[in-house]
Scaffold this active site. Structure first.
Site, mmCIF file in Angstrom:
data_model
loop_
_atom_site.group_PDB
_atom_site.id
_atom_site.type_symbol
_atom_site.label_atom_id
_atom_site.label_comp_id
_atom_site.label_asym_id
_atom_site.label_seq_id
_atom_site.Cartn_x
_atom_site.Cartn_y
_atom_site.Cartn_z
ATOM 1 N N CYS A 8 -5.721 -9.934 4.178
ATOM 2 C CA CYS A 8 -7.385 -9.683 5.259
ATOM 3 C C CYS A 8 -8.057 -9.759 3.406
ATOM 4 O O CYS A 8 -7.881 -9.665 2.315
ATOM 5 C CB CYS A 8 -6.781 -7.846 4.997
ATOM 6 S SG CYS A 8 -8.488 -7.751 5.320
ATOM 7 N N CYS A 31 -11.077 -7.199 3.223
ATOM 8 C CA CYS A 31 -10.603 -5.405 2.026
ATOM 9 C C CYS A 31 -9.528 -5.595 2.142
ATOM 10 O O CYS A 31 -8.061 -6.287 1.149
ATOM 11 C CB CYS A 31 -11.358 -4.927 3.061
ATOM 12 S SG CYS A 31 -11.655 -5.384 4.917
ATOM 13 N N SER A 32 -8.689 -4.861 3.050
ATOM 14 C CA SER A 32 -7.435 -4.665 3.199
ATOM 15 C C SER A 32 -7.041 -3.928 4.734
ATOM 16 O O SER A 32 -5.698 -3.531 5.219
ATOM 17 C CB SER A 32 -7.324 -3.160 2.684
ATOM 18 O OG SER A 32 -7.752 -2.244 2.922
ATOM 19 N N CYS A 33 -7.745 -4.555 5.678
ATOM 20 C CA CYS A 33 -6.901 -4.358 7.626
ATOM 21 C C CYS A 33 -5.700 -5.010 7.481
ATOM 22 O O CYS A 33 -5.033 -5.859 6.681
ATOM 23 C CB CYS A 33 -7.869 -5.092 8.321
ATOM 24 S SG CYS A 33 -9.479 -5.002 8.106
#
Lengths: 83, 196
Positions: free
Chosen positions: B104, B107-109
């Site tokens: 991602c 961000c941090s999906c």
């Protein structure tokens, strides 16, 4: 200050450190921050897009992941006049 | 939520802020415990391992999974629901010619329901920046060296779309049961930074 959240392809962030047998949270407060955010979004205090936006505009690359989350949560709750 | 005894400044700040939220009625302790329970107990990579093992032994399940993962997960008692907003899961299959890896960049999906909490390296700017420009190098850092003619596909997750890699079934596993096969899968295999 420019926002550099879309870091795909950028250079200069150093090595990738893999931690073996990493726990879900490194400290109890991280778990509290996680749970708090889920509860606040669940209640509609803010939504996921607003949260991500808040993380991006308040984040510091020097801070840890959940520190940045905590800063974003505080920012949103204040901006929305709840505290 | 139950109190902890961490004396660090950030732990104290979090405790104070949580107390303020509780006092204003914005959160309650049992709600926080439930949120955490759901995350740490139900969301583990063992879920993803089971999905992969089923796909390895059941070609029809595999075809349905690749076609429409969200409607196929309930067959193994899982779902992409329960998150904060609807997410579409795409399962991407490794083959002899193609290796998939997930990131991602924004961000941090991450598909927490299937893979459990994401590791810190997945959320690091180092991984997010580099895997899209130098995937082969990054995979080598994880100990995965692919043949030069293997195509590497990097999938960038976002708030609506999540990805899970379906690794190739290791050779010499014909005699293993589905449960034994599940034990061969690793979390990094589901992200694509390991072969299995």
């Amino acid at each position: 200050m420019p926002r550099i959240n879309d870091v795909g392809g950028l250079d200069g962030f150093g090595p990738i450190d893999e931690e073996l047998d990493e726990p879900p949270f490194h400290a109890d407060w991280e778990a509290h921050v996680f749970a708090m955010n889920r509860a606040l979004i669940g209640r509609g205090i803010y939504n996921l897009d607003e949260f991500r936006d808040a993380v991006e505009r308040t984040m510091s690359h020097e801070s840890g992941y959940y520190e940045n989350w905590f800063r974003a949560i505080q920012t949103l709750v204040r901006e929305k006049g709840h505290v | 939520m139950s109190d902890d005894h961490d004396d660090s400044p950030i732990a104290a700040q979090v405790r104070e802020f949580e107390a303020v939220l509780e006092a204003r009625g914005l959160v309650d302790a049992s709600e926080l415990d439930r949120a955490l329970e759901a995350f740490t107990h139900r969301a583990t990579p063992a879920n993803g391992f089971r999905v992969v093992a089923r796909a390895w032994v059941d070609a029809e399940f595999r075809a349905r999974l690749l076609d429409d993962a969200n409607s196929t997960l309930p067959e193994v008692g899982l779902s992409m629901g329960g998150g904060l907003q609807p997410q579409v899961l795409h399962v991407v299959e490794n083959t002899a010619d193609v290796h998939n890896v997930v990131v991602c960049t924004l961000c941090s999906c991450y598909p927490i329901a299937l893979l459990g909490p994401s590791p810190t390296w997945y959320k690091s700017t180092a991984y997010r920046s580099k895997v899209v420009s130098h995937p082969r190098e990054v995979l080598e850092q994880f100990g995965l060296t692919l043949p030069d003619d293997t195509e590497i596909r990097v999938w960038d997750a976002n708030a609506e779309s999540r990805y899970m890699v379906l690794p190739r079934r290791p050779s010499g596993t014909d005699d293993l049961t589905e449960a034994e096969l599940a034990e061969r899968v690793t979390r990094n295999g589901l992200i694509g930074t390991a072969a299995v």
